[in-house]
Design an enzyme around this catalytic site. Sequence first.
Site, mmCIF file in Angstrom:
data_model
loop_
_atom_site.group_PDB
_atom_site.id
_atom_site.type_symbol
_atom_site.label_atom_id
_atom_site.label_comp_id
_atom_site.label_asym_id
_atom_site.label_seq_id
_atom_site.Cartn_x
_atom_site.Cartn_y
_atom_site.Cartn_z
ATOM 1 N N SER A 82 0.802 -1.238 0.000
ATOM 2 C CA SER A 82 0.000 0.000 0.000
ATOM 3 C C SER A 82 0.827 1.277 0.000
ATOM 4 O O SER A 82 0.266 2.355 -0.222
ATOM 5 C CB SER A 82 -0.940 0.020 1.200
ATOM 6 O OG SER A 82 -2.055 -0.770 0.913
ATOM 7 N N LYS A 85 0.474 3.313 -3.005
ATOM 8 C CA LYS A 85 -0.729 4.132 -3.216
ATOM 9 C C LYS A 85 -0.433 5.633 -3.099
ATOM 10 O O LYS A 85 -1.123 6.454 -3.704
ATOM 11 C CB LYS A 85 -1.815 3.729 -2.199
ATOM 12 C CG LYS A 85 -2.313 2.298 -2.432
ATOM 13 C CD LYS A 85 -3.207 1.776 -1.311
ATOM 14 C CE LYS A 85 -3.603 0.331 -1.597
ATOM 15 N NZ LYS A 85 -4.335 -0.297 -0.487
ATOM 16 N N TYR A 207 -3.582 -2.938 -10.540
ATOM 17 C CA TYR A 207 -3.462 -2.693 -9.095
ATOM 18 C C TYR A 207 -2.519 -3.701 -8.430
ATOM 19 O O TYR A 207 -1.657 -3.338 -7.621
ATOM 20 C CB TYR A 207 -4.870 -2.737 -8.474
ATOM 21 C CG TYR A 207 -4.884 -2.667 -6.975
ATOM 22 C CD1 TYR A 207 -4.660 -1.468 -6.306
ATOM 23 C CD2 TYR A 207 -5.121 -3.814 -6.218
ATOM 24 C CE1 TYR A 207 -4.671 -1.416 -4.926
ATOM 25 C CE2 TYR A 207 -5.134 -3.767 -4.832
ATOM 26 C CZ TYR A 207 -4.910 -2.563 -4.189
ATOM 27 O OH TYR A 207 -4.905 -2.514 -2.816
ATOM 28 N N TYR A 258 -4.390 2.764 7.809
ATOM 29 C CA TYR A 258 -5.608 1.958 7.956
ATOM 30 C C TYR A 258 -6.495 2.569 9.047
ATOM 31 O O TYR A 258 -6.522 3.781 9.205
ATOM 32 C CB TYR A 258 -5.261 0.490 8.235
ATOM 33 C CG TYR A 258 -4.204 -0.061 7.293
ATOM 34 C CD1 TYR A 258 -4.434 -0.069 5.919
ATOM 35 C CD2 TYR A 258 -2.990 -0.540 7.751
ATOM 36 C CE1 TYR A 258 -3.483 -0.557 5.040
ATOM 37 C CE2 TYR A 258 -2.036 -1.036 6.874
ATOM 38 C CZ TYR A 258 -2.287 -1.029 5.528
ATOM 39 O OH TYR A 258 -1.345 -1.492 4.660
ATOM 40 N N VAL A 276 1.191 -3.665 3.902
ATOM 41 C CA VAL A 276 1.220 -4.952 4.597
ATOM 42 C C VAL A 276 2.514 -5.722 4.366
ATOM 43 O O VAL A 276 2.727 -6.765 4.979
ATOM 44 C CB VAL A 276 -0.006 -5.837 4.258
ATOM 45 C CG1 VAL A 276 -1.294 -5.217 4.753
ATOM 46 C CG2 VAL A 276 -0.057 -6.167 2.780
HETATM 47 N N1 GLU Z 1 -2.113 -5.400 -2.169
HETATM 48 C C1 GLU Z 1 -2.707 -5.356 -0.894
HETATM 49 C C2 GLU Z 1 -4.199 -5.561 -0.992
HETATM 50 O O1 GLU Z 1 -4.825 -4.991 -1.829
HETATM 51 C C3 GLU Z 1 -2.359 -4.043 -0.274
HETATM 52 C C4 GLU Z 1 -2.705 -4.073 1.104
HETATM 53 C C5 GLU Z 1 -1.928 -3.111 1.923
HETATM 54 O O2 GLU Z 1 -0.697 -3.033 1.871
HETATM 55 O O3 GLU Z 1 -2.605 -2.414 2.644
HETATM 56 O O4 GLU Z 1 -4.782 -6.299 -0.266
#
Ligand code: GLU
Length: 322
Positions: A82, A85, A207, A258, A276
Amino acid sequence: MSHTSAVARASSPAPPSGSHRFSSVINQIAEEMNTLDDHGTPADYIPMLADADPRRFGMAVAEPDGTVYGVGDWRQPFSTQSISKVFALALALSLDGGQLWQGVGREPSGNPFNSLVQLEYENGIPRNPFINAGALVVTDRLQVLTGDAAGQVRDLLRTESGNAAIDFVPQVAASEAAYGDRNAALAHFMASYGNITLPVPALLAAYFRQCSIEASCADLALAAGFLARGGVRADGAALLSRSQAKQVNAVMLTCGTYDAAGEFAYRVGLPGKSGVGGGIIAIVPGVCTLCVWSPGLDKRGNSVAGVSALDRFTTLTGLSVF
Ligand code: GLU
């Protein structure tokens, strides 16, 4: 004993190890992290990440002039997940300006990163660009604008870090796709509200590729430098306006970790974004960017040692945005 090592990205000679502004602080933090009782548990829903050793720890500091130094596993590539992002959001904003905000909000969600519930009563508009639903909207827009969202994110990381070896890990993307039912559900649900432009399989492929990019603490601390420099890239060109850089930092502060963003702001007091894979980037505007990596996660998906190290950094230095 000092463990810090350093590289200067430019051709100027690297100062001797241990002589940088925050060297002794991060050395102390690394020693403290060694003694943590509980390092948490690596993400297990992406099988490729589940085997990581939760005791591994790296931390890097990048200063606005491109000097980077670190401690522990700071040169070890890990799965950005993430954290990618943030870079996708910056690119989408740079290309599309405020248009993006019609399809994604900028409020904390208070829900887990892959939650479906809020989407239904908020008509397919995700709360923010850092929960998975919001990140899918950003990748959708970036893919439409550029034809290769994941490639653009990788190239931004390469250019800003000076590391041309940064790349996708196809096995991680495949492993996510194999366990991707929830992300597929989020994408289909938003598509039903007309908030996704691409065919869902194409969006998910972009993604998962974006999330699979591997980079080290050194790479990510350097690559996030534009957020400490008011939107200015490593070569002096503007990626974002000063105001857009402030916006990205603000969304990181309120939504970047989160449903623990309140606790992160309370403990660390910096804009931050976790993934994660166990990494967290954090921005001290005008001063430096930080990246920590330790793969053991807490229940909300944030690196245990990563949050703790950033907490200690702001406590020991007195630097935060508050
Ligand atoms: N690729 C992970 C997902 O979409 C990213 C999750 C993360 O790092 O928060 O579940």
